[in-house]
Design a protein around this motif. Structure first.
Motif, PDB file in Angstrom:
ATOM      1  N   UNK A 169       8.725  11.852   1.621  1.00 13.74           N
ATOM      2  CA  UNK A 169       8.846  11.852   3.088  1.00 13.74           C
ATOM      3  C   UNK A 169       7.499  11.528   3.736  1.00 13.74           C
ATOM      4  N   UNK A 170       6.422  12.138   3.239  1.00  6.63           N
ATOM      5  CA  UNK A 170       5.085  11.886   3.782  1.00  6.63           C
ATOM      6  C   UNK A 170       4.686  10.429   3.565  1.00  6.63           C
ATOM      7  N   UNK A 171       5.036   9.896   2.419  1.00  6.75           N
ATOM      8  CA  UNK A 171       4.695   8.505   2.134  1.00  6.75           C
ATOM      9  C   UNK A 171       5.367   7.539   3.101  1.00  6.75           C
ATOM     10  N   UNK A 172       6.579   7.863   3.517  1.00  2.28           N
ATOM     11  CA  UNK A 172       7.262   6.996   4.486  1.00  2.28           C
ATOM     12  C   UNK A 172       6.500   6.954   5.812  1.00  2.28           C
ATOM     13  N   UNK A 173       5.951   8.079   6.215  1.00  4.19           N
ATOM     14  CA  UNK A 173       5.150   8.100   7.438  1.00  4.19           C
ATOM     15  C   UNK A 173       3.900   7.259   7.296  1.00  4.19           C
ATOM     16  N   UNK A 174       3.224   7.401   6.147  1.00  5.42           N
ATOM     17  CA  UNK A 174       2.024   6.599   5.892  1.00  5.42           C
ATOM     18  C   UNK A 174       2.368   5.119   5.842  1.00  5.42           C
ATOM     19  N   UNK A 175       3.483   4.768   5.192  1.00  6.55           N
ATOM     20  CA  UNK A 175       3.860   3.360   5.075  1.00  6.55           C
ATOM     21  C   UNK A 175       4.107   2.727   6.444  1.00  6.55           C
ATOM     22  N   UNK A 176       4.703   3.496   7.352  1.00  5.03           N
ATOM     23  CA  UNK A 176       4.926   2.971   8.684  1.00  5.03           C
ATOM     24  C   UNK A 176       3.623   2.744   9.442  1.00  5.03           C
ATOM     25  N   UNK A 177       2.711   3.686   9.309  1.00  2.00           N
ATOM     26  CA  UNK A 177       1.442   3.616  10.047  1.00  2.00           C
ATOM     27  C   UNK A 177       0.445   2.672   9.390  1.00  2.00           C
ATOM     28  N   UNK A 178       0.480   2.596   8.051  1.00  2.00           N
ATOM     29  CA  UNK A 178      -0.518   1.815   7.304  1.00  2.00           C
ATOM     30  C   UNK A 178       0.039   0.513   6.728  1.00  2.00           C
ATOM     31  N   UNK A 179       1.061  -0.031   7.366  1.00  2.00           N
ATOM     32  CA  UNK A 179       1.588  -1.346   6.989  1.00  2.00           C
ATOM     33  C   UNK A 179       2.027  -1.409   5.531  1.00  2.00           C
ATOM     34  N   UNK A 180       2.771  -0.375   5.096  1.00  2.00           N
ATOM     35  CA  UNK A 180       3.340  -0.373   3.762  1.00  2.00           C
ATOM     36  C   UNK A 180       2.542   0.381   2.712  1.00  2.00           C
ATOM     37  N   UNK A 181       1.346   0.855   3.062  1.00  2.00           N
ATOM     38  CA  UNK A 181       0.511   1.573   2.097  1.00  2.00           C
ATOM     39  C   UNK A 181       1.000   3.012   1.938  1.00  2.00           C
ATOM     40  N   UNK A 182       1.108   3.450   0.680  1.00  2.00           N
ATOM     41  CA  UNK A 182       1.440   4.833   0.392  1.00  2.00           C
ATOM     42  C   UNK A 182       0.154   5.645   0.277  1.00  2.00           C
ATOM     43  N   UNK A 183       0.295   6.948   0.088  1.00  2.00           N
ATOM     44  CA  UNK A 183      -0.873   7.824   0.020  1.00  2.00           C
ATOM     45  C   UNK A 183      -1.852   7.370  -1.065  1.00  2.00           C
TER      46      UNK A 183
END
Length: 281
Positions: A169-183
């Motif tokens: 779930x956290x990774x989905x937030x990062x992916x949205x904000x960081x243009x697809x990048x996961x933690x």
């Protein structure tokens, strides 16, 4: 967004005995508070301090962070001085002390109101624009801790039950904000080790973007009564992407392109703590 309160009443009596150290942190001396609160003897205030320390401990706070024991020299006549016990008190410590006083005394009642309001201001990052970059990082990081906890609760209510699911779930937030990048991708980009926390190595601007992502996702999950892992993950991604779009529209730097501070927030906090313990005011 940070909120401020207007306090009506004679607050100058407490502001006049307030001190500010070189890091912009406010504190009060217990001996000064004794006089203002009209305690005839130190031992009476000391009793209130001990009760306040117990309340501080029971609330899950680090007592030493709010009640710093110090010694000071006072005049005793004939050009002689002696060392007496004192405390450097945080606003929260002062609040706990006055809450242990007699509310029938006008000055105690005033103190309860003053420190209750001012403590809330501090929680919501008072005088944010006057903070240094390091102080902003500490302030936003602490806000981030609180809101990540609230986000975890909202995600749990939406169906994110297991730790592994929450990591996704956290990774989905990062992916949205960081243009697809996961933690893990963000860590690699920042040159961080596996055990280092991403949020501790963000500047204030990047932290603020992530704080906005967390708060807006929490609110959306609750407001729209979102249920199910897939929908919760989609929501977090969409909010992150919207925050990214807003940054772009404002002409800001994308979060993955912002510089990585050399020191973590925790390192800065430890340095401040050492200086305070060492008596540097």
């Amino acid at each position: 967004m940070f909120f401020f309160f207007d306090f009506e009443g004679d607050e100058n009596i407490f502001d006049n005995i307030k001190h500010v150290n070189e890091y912009g942190q406010e504190f009060w001396y217990a001996r000064d508070l004794q006089s203002v609160l009209e305690y005839s003897q130190w031992r009476y205030l000391k009793e209130a301090i001990e009760r306040a320390k117990t309340a501080c401990y029971n609330s899950g706070q680090n007592v030493a962070d709010h009640f710093a024991e110090v010694r000071k020299m006072v005049d005793i006549g004939s050009n002689a001085k002696r060392s007496v016990e004192d405390y450097e008190l945080s606003r929260y410590a002062c609040y706990l002390i006055v809450m242990n006083g007699d509310p029938r005394k006008e000055i105690i009642a005033l103190g309860q109101t003053y420190f209750a309001v001012k403590t809330r201001q501090q929680e919501l990052i008072e005088d944010y624009e006057r903070l240094s970059e390091e102080q902003k990082r500490i302030a936003i990081r602490n806000e981030m801790k609180r809101h990540n906890s609230a986000l975890a609760d909202a995600a749990h209510d939406a169906g994110i039950k297991e730790p592994r699911d929450y990591a996704i779930f956290q990774n989905y937030g990062y992916m949205g904000l960081y243009n697809g990048l996961k933690a893990k991708d963000i860590k690699e980009r920042k040159g961080l080790k596996k055990n280092q926390d991403i949020l501790d190595y963000m500047g204030s601007t990047e932290l603020a973007a992530n704080l906005f992502r967390a708060t807006q996702t929490e609110e959306k999950l609750k407001r729209e009564h979102i249920q199910g892992k897939a929908e919760a993950n989609k929501t977090h991604f969409e909010v992150g992407k919207k925050v990214r779009q807003t940054i772009k529209e404002l002409g800001g730097t994308m979060p993955e392109d912002l510089p990585t501070p050399e020191k973590s927030v925790r390192q800065i906090e430890k340095e401040y703590e050492k200086k305070m313990i060492g008596g540097e005011k």
